[in-house]
Design a protein around this motif. Sequence first.
Motif, PDB file in Angstrom:
ATOM      1  N   THR A  78       0.857  -1.184   0.000  1.00 30.15           N
ATOM      2  CA  THR A  78       0.000   0.000   0.000  1.00 30.15           C
ATOM      3  C   THR A  78       0.893   1.232   0.000  1.00 30.15           C
ATOM      4  N   THR A  79       0.717   2.073  -1.017  1.00 33.83           N
ATOM      5  CA  THR A  79       1.527   3.276  -1.151  1.00 33.83           C
ATOM      6  C   THR A  79       0.609   4.479  -1.334  1.00 33.83           C
ATOM      7  N   PRO A  80       0.682   5.448  -0.414  1.00 27.11           N
ATOM      8  CA  PRO A  80      -0.123   6.661  -0.588  1.00 27.11           C
ATOM      9  C   PRO A  80       0.415   7.490  -1.752  1.00 27.11           C
ATOM     10  N   GLU A  81      -0.500   7.984  -2.576  1.00 26.82           N
ATOM     11  CA  GLU A  81      -0.112   8.823  -3.713  1.00 26.82           C
ATOM     12  C   GLU A  81      -0.528  10.273  -3.528  1.00 26.82           C
ATOM     13  N   ALA A  82      -1.621  10.516  -2.805  1.00 29.11           N
ATOM     14  CA  ALA A  82      -2.080  11.888  -2.572  1.00 29.11           C
ATOM     15  C   ALA A  82      -2.972  11.926  -1.338  1.00 29.11           C
ATOM     16  N   VAL A  83      -2.838  12.993  -0.564  1.00 28.08           N
ATOM     17  CA  VAL A  83      -3.711  13.227   0.582  1.00 28.08           C
ATOM     18  C   VAL A  83      -4.163  14.673   0.501  1.00 28.08           C
ATOM     19  N   THR A  84      -5.478  14.868   0.452  1.00 25.16           N
ATOM     20  CA  THR A  84      -6.037  16.216   0.451  1.00 25.16           C
ATOM     21  C   THR A  84      -6.882  16.381   1.711  1.00 25.16           C
ATOM     22  N   GLY A  85      -7.645  17.427   1.797  1.00 28.89           N
ATOM     23  CA  GLY A  85      -8.449  17.687   2.984  1.00 28.89           C
ATOM     24  C   GLY A  85      -9.397  16.566   3.351  1.00 28.89           C
ATOM     25  N   ALA A  86     -10.018  15.951   2.355  1.00 27.15           N
ATOM     26  CA  ALA A  86     -11.022  14.930   2.633  1.00 27.15           C
ATOM     27  C   ALA A  86     -10.808  13.650   1.824  1.00 27.15           C
ATOM     28  N   ARG A  87      -9.667  13.561   1.136  1.00 27.50           N
ATOM     29  CA  ARG A  87      -9.485  12.450   0.197  1.00 27.50           C
ATOM     30  C   ARG A  87      -8.082  11.871   0.302  1.00 27.50           C
ATOM     31  N   ILE A  88      -7.998  10.544   0.122  1.00 24.88           N
ATOM     32  CA  ILE A  88      -6.723   9.828   0.113  1.00 24.88           C
ATOM     33  C   ILE A  88      -6.703   8.960  -1.140  1.00 24.88           C
ATOM     34  N   VAL A  89      -5.626   9.052  -1.907  1.00 25.20           N
ATOM     35  CA  VAL A  89      -5.469   8.201  -3.085  1.00 25.20           C
ATOM     36  C   VAL A  89      -4.307   7.252  -2.808  1.00 25.20           C
ATOM     37  N   LEU A  90      -4.569   5.956  -3.013  1.00 24.48           N
ATOM     38  CA  LEU A  90      -3.583   4.919  -2.735  1.00 24.48           C
ATOM     39  C   LEU A  90      -3.356   4.040  -3.948  1.00 24.48           C
ATOM     40  N   LYS A  91      -2.148   3.545  -4.062  1.00 27.12           N
ATOM     41  CA  LYS A  91      -1.842   2.464  -4.996  1.00 27.12           C
ATOM     42  C   LYS A  91      -1.687   1.219  -4.142  1.00 27.12           C
ATOM     43  N   GLN A  92      -2.387   0.141  -4.525  1.00 26.05           N
ATOM     44  CA  GLN A  92      -2.243  -1.121  -3.817  1.00 26.05           C
ATOM     45  C   GLN A  92      -1.983  -2.230  -4.820  1.00 26.05           C
ATOM     46  N   GLU A  93      -0.981  -3.041  -4.508  1.00 29.83           N
ATOM     47  CA  GLU A  93      -0.634  -4.170  -5.365  1.00 29.83           C
ATOM     48  C   GLU A  93      -0.551  -5.431  -4.526  1.00 29.83           C
ATOM     49  N   VAL A  94      -0.992  -6.529  -5.121  1.00 30.63           N
ATOM     50  CA  VAL A  94      -0.863  -7.844  -4.496  1.00 30.63           C
ATOM     51  C   VAL A  94       0.225  -8.589  -5.255  1.00 30.63           C
ATOM     52  N   LEU A  95       1.242  -9.042  -4.523  1.00 30.70           N
ATOM     53  CA  LEU A  95       2.384  -9.714  -5.129  1.00 30.70           C
ATOM     54  C   LEU A  95       2.536 -11.126  -4.592  1.00 30.70           C
ATOM     55  N   CYS A  96       3.114 -11.971  -5.424  1.00 32.12           N
ATOM     56  CA  CYS A  96       3.487 -13.328  -5.016  1.00 32.12           C
ATOM     57  C   CYS A  96       4.890 -13.575  -5.553  1.00 32.12           C
ATOM     58  N   GLY A  97       5.827 -13.786  -4.647  1.00 26.77           N
ATOM     59  CA  GLY A  97       7.198 -14.017  -5.072  1.00 26.77           C
ATOM     60  C   GLY A  97       7.782 -12.877  -5.878  1.00 26.77           C
ATOM     61  N   GLY A  98       7.343 -11.660  -5.608  1.00 29.24           N
ATOM     62  CA  GLY A  98       7.838 -10.495  -6.332  1.00 29.24           C
ATOM     63  C   GLY A  98       7.078 -10.165  -7.598  1.00 29.24           C
ATOM     64  N   ASP A  99       6.198 -11.063  -8.050  1.00 32.32           N
ATOM     65  CA  ASP A  99       5.396 -10.811  -9.253  1.00 32.32           C
ATOM     66  C   ASP A  99       4.092 -10.121  -8.867  1.00 32.32           C
ATOM     67  N   ILE A 100       3.724  -9.082  -9.611  1.00 35.57           N
ATOM     68  CA  ILE A 100       2.474  -8.370  -9.355  1.00 35.57           C
ATOM     69  C   ILE A 100       1.322  -9.160  -9.969  1.00 35.57           C
ATOM     70  N   LEU A 101       0.383  -9.567  -9.105  1.00 35.25           N
ATOM     71  CA  LEU A 101      -0.782 -10.323  -9.555  1.00 35.25           C
ATOM     72  C   LEU A 101      -2.002  -9.431  -9.746  1.00 35.25           C
ATOM     73  N   PHE A 102      -2.088  -8.382  -8.954  1.00 29.41           N
ATOM     74  CA  PHE A 102      -3.251  -7.501  -8.925  1.00 29.41           C
ATOM     75  C   PHE A 102      -2.756  -6.100  -8.620  1.00 29.41           C
ATOM     76  N   SER A 103      -3.260  -5.116  -9.352  1.00 33.73           N
ATOM     77  CA  SER A 103      -2.850  -3.734  -9.136  1.00 33.73           C
ATOM     78  C   SER A 103      -4.095  -2.861  -9.087  1.00 33.73           C
ATOM     79  N   SER A 104      -4.113  -1.919  -8.150  1.00 33.29           N
ATOM     80  CA  SER A 104      -5.290  -1.064  -8.019  1.00 33.29           C
ATOM     81  C   SER A 104      -4.909   0.345  -7.589  1.00 33.29           C
ATOM     82  N   HIS A 105      -5.799   1.267  -7.933  1.00 33.80           N
ATOM     83  CA  HIS A 105      -5.758   2.639  -7.428  1.00 33.80           C
ATOM     84  C   HIS A 105      -7.085   2.863  -6.716  1.00 33.80           C
TER      85      HIS A 105
END
Length: 129
Positions: free
Chosen positions: A78-105
Amino acid sequence: MTHRFSLRVYYEDTDLAGIVYYANYLKFIERARSEWVRSLGIDQAVMKSRDGIVFAVRHIEADYLSPAKFDDELVVETTPEAVTGARIVLKQEVLCGGDILFSSHITLVALSDTGHPVRLPADIRLMLH
């Protein structure tokens, strides 16, 4: 500041083909977000009772890149990308053995107990930066 949350795929997480059912990735990243917030020292129960504020998912973009399987050891980053007054934008990735299986914003918003958008308290915003 990337937070890492580890989990194992259980039989209940899979479909008949033995791969993780697509909706379960949303559960995995939800757990990881809860642990990320907790690791920052934010108590969501206190935030709700003291300030009447909760986090809610406003928007999600998801890419399913490769399947996870029964008994895989996964890491959710989970990596925060932006934080404003009422909003948080995150990048989240699910990895297995270093390989990205699922990526989301994910866009989270702060909501009052009446369901209306509100500004995050200054002390909470500082913890998220």
